[in-house]
Design an enzyme around this catalytic site. Sequence first.
Site, PDB file in Angstrom:
ATOM      1  N   ARG A  93      36.040  21.028  18.679  1.00  0.00           N
ATOM      2  CA  ARG A  93      35.653  20.527  20.005  1.00  0.00           C
ATOM      3  C   ARG A  93      36.500  19.386  20.275  1.00  0.00           C
ATOM      4  O   ARG A  93      36.205  18.337  20.606  1.00  0.00           O
ATOM      5  CB  ARG A  93      34.116  19.673  19.850  1.00  0.00           C
ATOM      6  CG  ARG A  93      32.935  20.671  19.520  1.00  0.00           C
ATOM      7  CD  ARG A  93      31.635  19.869  19.955  1.00  0.00           C
ATOM      8  NE  ARG A  93      30.587  20.993  19.198  1.00  0.00           N
ATOM      9  CZ  ARG A  93      29.729  20.636  18.812  1.00  0.00           C
ATOM     10  NH1 ARG A  93      29.577  19.447  18.193  1.00  0.00           N
ATOM     11  NH2 ARG A  93      28.621  21.420  18.296  1.00  0.00           N
TER      12      ARG A  93
ATOM     13  N   ARG B 292      33.539  15.708  25.258  1.00  0.00           N
ATOM     14  CA  ARG B 292      32.915  14.601  26.104  1.00  0.00           C
ATOM     15  C   ARG B 292      33.411  13.006  25.366  1.00  0.00           C
ATOM     16  O   ARG B 292      33.166  11.956  26.019  1.00  0.00           O
ATOM     17  CB  ARG B 292      31.512  14.630  25.744  1.00  0.00           C
ATOM     18  CG  ARG B 292      30.782  15.775  26.719  1.00  0.00           C
ATOM     19  CD  ARG B 292      29.373  15.696  26.629  1.00  0.00           C
ATOM     20  NE  ARG B 292      28.733  16.064  25.321  1.00  0.00           N
ATOM     21  CZ  ARG B 292      27.586  16.032  24.929  1.00  0.00           C
ATOM     22  NH1 ARG B 292      26.831  15.310  25.559  1.00  0.00           N
ATOM     23  NH2 ARG B 292      27.196  16.478  23.608  1.00  0.00           N
TER      24      ARG B 292
ATOM     25  N   ARG C 257      34.871  17.459  34.008  1.00  0.00           N
ATOM     26  CA  ARG C 257      33.394  18.221  34.069  1.00  0.00           C
ATOM     27  C   ARG C 257      32.484  17.522  35.249  1.00  0.00           C
ATOM     28  O   ARG C 257      31.906  18.488  35.919  1.00  0.00           O
ATOM     29  CB  ARG C 257      32.680  17.863  32.690  1.00  0.00           C
ATOM     30  CG  ARG C 257      31.289  17.995  32.513  1.00  0.00           C
ATOM     31  CD  ARG C 257      31.116  19.466  32.463  1.00  0.00           C
ATOM     32  NE  ARG C 257      29.747  19.946  32.534  1.00  0.00           N
ATOM     33  CZ  ARG C 257      28.892  20.175  33.647  1.00  0.00           C
ATOM     34  NH1 ARG C 257      29.376  19.955  34.817  1.00  0.00           N
ATOM     35  NH2 ARG C 257      27.679  20.304  33.387  1.00  0.00           N
TER      36      ARG C 257
ATOM     37  N   ASP D 190      32.507  28.898  25.369  1.00  0.00           N
ATOM     38  CA  ASP D 190      31.309  28.632  24.648  1.00  0.00           C
ATOM     39  C   ASP D 190      30.826  30.110  23.943  1.00  0.00           C
ATOM     40  O   ASP D 190      31.210  31.226  24.564  1.00  0.00           O
ATOM     41  CB  ASP D 190      30.230  28.099  25.503  1.00  0.00           C
ATOM     42  CG  ASP D 190      28.959  27.554  24.705  1.00  0.00           C
ATOM     43  OD1 ASP D 190      29.006  26.423  24.244  1.00  0.00           O
ATOM     44  OD2 ASP D 190      27.933  28.095  24.537  1.00  0.00           O
TER      45      ASP D 190
ATOM     46  N   TYR E 197      19.888  32.383  19.322  1.00  0.00           N
ATOM     47  CA  TYR E 197      19.749  31.878  20.683  1.00  0.00           C
ATOM     48  C   TYR E 197      19.139  32.801  21.289  1.00  0.00           C
ATOM     49  O   TYR E 197      18.137  32.538  22.129  1.00  0.00           O
ATOM     50  CB  TYR E 197      20.883  31.388  21.160  1.00  0.00           C
ATOM     51  CG  TYR E 197      21.649  30.215  20.570  1.00  0.00           C
ATOM     52  CD1 TYR E 197      21.096  28.642  20.964  1.00  0.00           C
ATOM     53  CD2 TYR E 197      22.608  30.181  19.672  1.00  0.00           C
ATOM     54  CE1 TYR E 197      21.575  27.653  20.596  1.00  0.00           C
ATOM     55  CE2 TYR E 197      23.029  28.962  19.285  1.00  0.00           C
ATOM     56  CZ  TYR E 197      22.561  27.624  19.596  1.00  0.00           C
ATOM     57  OH  TYR E 197      23.199  26.412  19.013  1.00  0.00           O
TER      58      TYR E 197
END
Length: 344
Positions: free
Chosen positions: A26, A30, A39, A76, A151
Amino acid sequence: MSDTRRKFMRVLNGETLVPPPLWLMRQAGRYLPEYRETRSKLASFLDLCYSPDHAVEVTLQPIRRYGFDAAILFSDILVIPDALGRNVRFLEGHGPQMDAIDDDGIRSLNGAGVLSHLRPVFETVRRLRIELPKETALLGFCGAPWTVATYMIAGQGTPDQAPARLFAYTHPESFEHLLMFLADISADYLVAQIDAGADALQIFDSWAGVLGEKEFEAFAIKPVARMIASVKSRRPQARIIAFAKGAGYLLKDYRRKTQADAIGLDWSVPLRFAAELQKEGPVQGNLDPMRLVAGGTALDDGIDDILQNLGNGPLIFNLGHGITPQADPDHVRALAERVRDWRG
């Protein structure tokens, strides 16, 4: 520069380098103000994943700042279920959600349009290989079948993946079909990333740690081994890192059984055990991301412990999981400088 001469690739091929190559999971994210600015220009997270212009930009941002030895494609793991029509969406404060799949849905899965749906990702890879510095390796990736399946079964992330575990016990044939289907379509996806210009690949099994011994063999090892065999049968030059977070002692035979070229280690793996795993080939990891948030002595001590225990073997320095949003970019710079200054 030949990809085999990039520091990252040299270690994946079994060399020991001092100091070791460095990248962070990552690393585009962010914690960087430039990422947040990029973003903000797009309506959704998936829009960012599917926009080559913006995905290239955010992939390059940490390379410009820190000169890491590898850049990882910005995407992702859930683009695969999205490409399968599962209506994936990312909701602020709630994480990823999608239409939950049942037994009938599993039987009706069709992968015919998946690679076409993912063409923007391959375009991002192509552009990155052109725009990255020649010495920087480009890492493609996907999710492992078990993690992606968790998921798909629950329709969202859950703390212990109980919905997927229960489904696996109550619908064993259907669940195995889902895992093998995901293994095959994910292998195709990885081959396409290699063809687009990726130097190496990583398979993320982020939820491997919830599995018992028997289940780890069936749900984590078996499908990942199938994927790696499929990729290498078509692209023998492919180098693959397998990261089974939380697997602990079950990593003992993971490399041999999956035939991964390197194994990623989360921060809970004891360094003594990591050194044993390293005798069989390259390892990647495994600094606690909270040390990066803390900075100072906590960060320095964590870096030094890893380098002293693993730095004299084939090591790719990394975190034990992804950078958290609260990490200070200056701490990341301090980490990079400390690793690069190490001389064994």
